[in-house]
Write an enzyme that holds these catalytic residues in place. Structure first.
Site, mmCIF file in Angstrom:
data_model
loop_
_atom_site.group_PDB
_atom_site.id
_atom_site.type_symbol
_atom_site.label_atom_id
_atom_site.label_comp_id
_atom_site.label_asym_id
_atom_site.label_seq_id
_atom_site.Cartn_x
_atom_site.Cartn_y
_atom_site.Cartn_z
ATOM 1 N N HIS A 189 0.150 51.579 36.128
ATOM 2 C CA HIS A 189 1.159 51.641 36.747
ATOM 3 C C HIS A 189 1.812 52.233 37.225
ATOM 4 C CE1 HIS A 189 -0.874 47.664 37.446
ATOM 5 N NE2 HIS A 189 -0.606 46.628 38.172
ATOM 6 N N ARG A 332 0.541 37.632 46.190
ATOM 7 C CA ARG A 332 -0.597 37.873 44.715
ATOM 8 C C ARG A 332 -0.218 36.512 43.504
ATOM 9 N NH1 ARG A 332 -3.212 42.375 41.442
ATOM 10 N NH2 ARG A 332 -0.999 42.800 41.151
ATOM 11 N N GLU A 431 -12.387 40.926 41.261
ATOM 12 C CA GLU A 431 -11.850 42.163 40.827
ATOM 13 C C GLU A 431 -12.807 41.762 39.126
ATOM 14 O OE1 GLU A 431 -7.516 42.667 39.919
ATOM 15 O OE2 GLU A 431 -7.664 40.574 39.740
ATOM 16 N N ASN A 454 -9.150 48.544 41.786
ATOM 17 C CA ASN A 454 -8.241 49.531 40.386
ATOM 18 C C ASN A 454 -9.634 48.346 39.001
ATOM 19 O OD1 ASN A 454 -7.162 50.663 42.336
ATOM 20 N ND2 ASN A 454 -5.160 49.050 41.395
ATOM 21 N N ASP A 455 -9.779 46.711 39.391
ATOM 22 C CA ASP A 455 -10.033 46.069 38.220
ATOM 23 C C ASP A 455 -11.358 46.029 38.421
ATOM 24 O OD1 ASP A 455 -8.150 45.558 36.239
ATOM 25 O OD2 ASP A 455 -7.259 44.458 38.024
ATOM 26 N N ARG A 465 -9.060 51.699 32.472
ATOM 27 C CA ARG A 465 -8.393 51.763 33.367
ATOM 28 C C ARG A 465 -6.615 52.635 32.923
ATOM 29 N NH1 ARG A 465 -5.843 46.873 37.180
ATOM 30 N NH2 ARG A 465 -4.561 48.663 37.836
ATOM 31 N N CYS A 502 -7.875 45.909 48.645
ATOM 32 C CA CYS A 502 -6.496 46.557 48.253
ATOM 33 C C CYS A 502 -6.377 47.206 47.062
ATOM 34 C CB CYS A 502 -5.243 45.213 48.191
ATOM 35 S SG CYS A 502 -6.429 44.047 46.714
HETATM 36 C C1 PEP Z 1 -6.828 46.099 41.059
HETATM 37 O O1 PEP Z 1 -6.861 45.625 40.500
HETATM 38 O O2 PEP Z 1 -7.567 46.635 41.915
HETATM 39 C C2 PEP Z 1 -5.191 45.823 41.970
HETATM 40 C C3 PEP Z 1 -5.056 45.971 43.663
HETATM 41 O O3 PEP Z 1 -4.528 45.161 41.578
HETATM 42 P P1 PEP Z 1 -3.734 45.344 39.657
HETATM 43 O O4 PEP Z 1 -4.004 47.111 40.314
HETATM 44 O O5 PEP Z 1 -2.458 45.065 40.436
HETATM 45 O O6 PEP Z 1 -4.627 44.951 38.983
HETATM 46 MG MG MG Z 2 -6.202 43.980 38.683
#
Ligand code: PEP
Ligand code: MG
Length: 579
Positions: A189, A332, A431, A454-455, A465, A502
């Site tokens: 984050h 979300r 994800e 991302n996940d 990550r 996303c």
């Molecule tokens: C993701 O996992 O790609 C996502 C958009 O959510 P976050 O990065 O908040 O886990």
């Molecule tokens: Mg995520």
């Protein structure tokens, strides 16, 4: 000397460092002689006066800009000035002969003990306020100056072991030239926040806090992924030129910011924003994006010192919906756990928090928490085009349980006669690989989905990550990622359902071209990536995108795919692309 790390947000910064090291109190168990007690009492009075001064200054600074936060800090000031508490600390020094730090800690612990036990959630939340003031008092007693990202002395490059969301929510982006951390991965984050503010950031730079003490002149080259400490003469000249070129490149891409994202052959791509709040700054993106593809509502919870109530959430969701009018706002539901914790909510310790009770799993286990958010969202739905999305869905069981919770909240509002939108769209984040592999089963049961790369990358490659030690294994361009996205895209197309990406991959212009080729028509990203992605979209035909995707799918390694896609995009936009 040069020190390497992973690029979390591109750019070049030149300036002095500021080492951000949150204070960790050291409490002595010492007792003192009656003679020494005098000195300890004086130390307590000085510490209390200092704590009062600091808090008063924060309250007056926040009163105009952020009244809600000012109120929280005022409550801290009231605790710091509480004569009963101070009297007890004095007695612990004078009668039990405790040293000042022990007297402070033990007295605060005694006062907060009944609050920790209580059934009343609101009172329990006061514990974190008490802990906060106690730490401040201990720090003042030790004579350690305060370091927060809220009031940095000058524009600087922030260096830290790691930045937690609770640190970054306080930071003033205008004061930050760049970020360097020792830990944290490129989709942490911290990285997401740095990107959304357009701040160059490099993560995973070993020993950074020791190597670049506060005041060190450095170049942060977040294009090549290094920190350079020799900043004199020619080197400085070269980097100053590079920084200026980079600004020009960003300016060239910026010309595309407000353009409609239509390919050369007339296909409309919805380019949407990822936002973390409904502040005026975040909602500026409404002037150049086609919707909100991801509203990370957990930031609302992290910015607060207690669980945001229904009304607070309703106001935030309503503000985002009104800013976007008819355009979709994908909200979300709470995604807490993993790297995101709440200071006021005790989460169980887990050895593998990213594989643990995170996001929807937590919400299903805490029905009251979930219900408050769902009620707020449903109430806000009448003010715009709200789509509700569940994170960390791994199976149809998860999805169905989440839908039941929505139906219950809706029925409750109906019984009360509170208006809500009946045609609310419900969707999921894809994800978790298990969800991706049953996309054909999920698609008929939802209105839409969004791929959280991302996940997804983390779970597909089994690489944390956040852990910079394994960042070479966290491969966003891994062939498995593109194959998985194709599987999901095909299933959603076959079912005529909306699909978005996303995760960070959607905001990378090189990847965006391939995603369009795989059939994606909605991409949601950090606002700082919008101009660069639109730049490639308007210079591309769908046939070219499809060819690019086909080539990517035929290659065998992440490096080959990334190079191929990057070269393609560079050629398309004349070498000055935002990549
Ligand atoms: C993701 O996992 O790609 C996502 C958009 O959510 P976050 O990065 O908040 O886990
Ligand atoms: Mg995520």
């Amino acid at each position: 000397m040069e020190y390497h790390g992973s690029i979390a947000s591109g750019g070049v910064a030149i300036g002095k460092t500021f080492v951000f090291a949150p204070y960790v109190p050291s409490v002595s168990q010492r007792t003192v002689t009656p003679d020494e007690a005098e000195g300890e009492l004086k130390a307590l009075d000085d510490a209390a006066a200092r704590a009062r001064e600091e808090l008063t200054a924060v309250v007056s600074r926040l009163e105009a800009s952020d009244p809600e936060k000012a109120e929280i800090v005022s409550a801290h000031l009231a605790i710091a000035e509480d004569e009963e508490l101070l009297g007890e600390i004095r007695r612990a020094i004078a009668e039990k002969h405790y040293c000042v730090s022990r007297a402070i800690r033990e007295t605060y612990d005694e006062f907060s003990a009944p609050l920790r036990e209580t059934e009343d959630a609101h009172l329990r939340e006061r514990v974190s306020d008490m802990d906060d003031v106690c730490t401040r008092l201990l720090r003042c007693a030790e004579g350690v100056p305060e370091t927060t990202l809220a009031d940095l002395p000058e524009r600087c490059i922030v260096v830290a072991g790691e930045l937690y969301p609770s640190d970054t929510v306080l930071m003033d982006p205008g004061k930050i030239l760049g970020i360097v951390t020792e830990r944290g991965g490129i989709t942490s984050h911290t990285a997401i926040i740095a990107k959304s503010c357009g701040i160059p950031a490099l993560l995973g730079v070993k020993d950074a806090t020791r190597l670049f003490p506060t005041g060190t002149e450095v170049v942060l080259d977040a294009l090549e992924g290094k920190v350079v400490t020799e900043t004199a003469g020619e080197t400085l000249k070269c980097y100053t030129a590079l920084r200026d070129r980079e600004s020009l490149r960003q300016a060239a891409a910026a010309a595309y910011l407000c353009r409609a994202a239509v390919t050369k052959d007339g296909t409309v791509i919805d380019v949407e924003a990822n936002i973390g709040s409904a502040s005026a700054g975040a909602l500026e993106a409404a002037s150049y994006t086609d919707g909100v593809g991801l509203f990370r509502t957990e930031f609302l919870y992290m910015e607060s010192s207690q669980l945001p109530d229904e009304e607070t959430q309703y106001r935030a969701y309503r503000a985002a919906l009104e800013a976007y009018g008819d355009r979709p706002v994908v909200l979300r539901t709470l995604d807490i756990g993993g790297d995101k914790t709440l200071s006021y909510m005790e989460l169980p310790h887990e050895d593998n928090p990213f594989l643990g009770k995170r996001a929807l799993r937590l919400c299903l286990d805490e029905p009251a928490l979930f219900r408050t958010q769902l009620r707020a969202a449903l109430r806000a739905s009448v003010h715009g085009n709200l789509w509700l999305m569940f994170p960390m869905v791994g199976s149809l069981d998860d999805l169905r349980a989440a839908k039941r919770a929505v139906a219950e909240a809706a029925a409750e509002l109906d019984r009360e006669g509170t208006p809500r939108r009946a045609d609310l769209k419900l969707g999921v984040m894809i994800e978790i690989p298990s969800a991706a592999l049953i996309a054909d089963l999920i698609a008929p049961e939802v209105d839409f989905a969004s791929i959280g790369t991302n996940d997804l990358v983390q779970y597909l490659t089994a690489a944390d990550r956040l852990n910079s030690e394994v960042s070479p294994y966290y491969q966003s361009f891994h062939p498995a990622v593109f194959r998985t996205i194709k599987t999901v895209a095909d299933a959603f197309r076959a079912n005529g359902k909306d699909l978005c990406v996303c995760g960070e991959l959607g905001g990378n212009p090189a990847a965006a071209a391939a995603l369009i080729g795989l059939g994606l028509r909605r991409l949601s990203m950090s606002p700082s990536n919008v101009a660069g992605v639109k730049q490639i979209i308007v210079n591309l035909t769908v046939a070219e995108a499809e060819e690019t995707a086909r080539r990517a799918l035929s290659l065998s390694t992440a490096a080959e795919i990334e190079k191929n896609l990057t070269d393609f995009v560079r050629n398309k936009i004349g070498g000055d692309g935002a990549i």
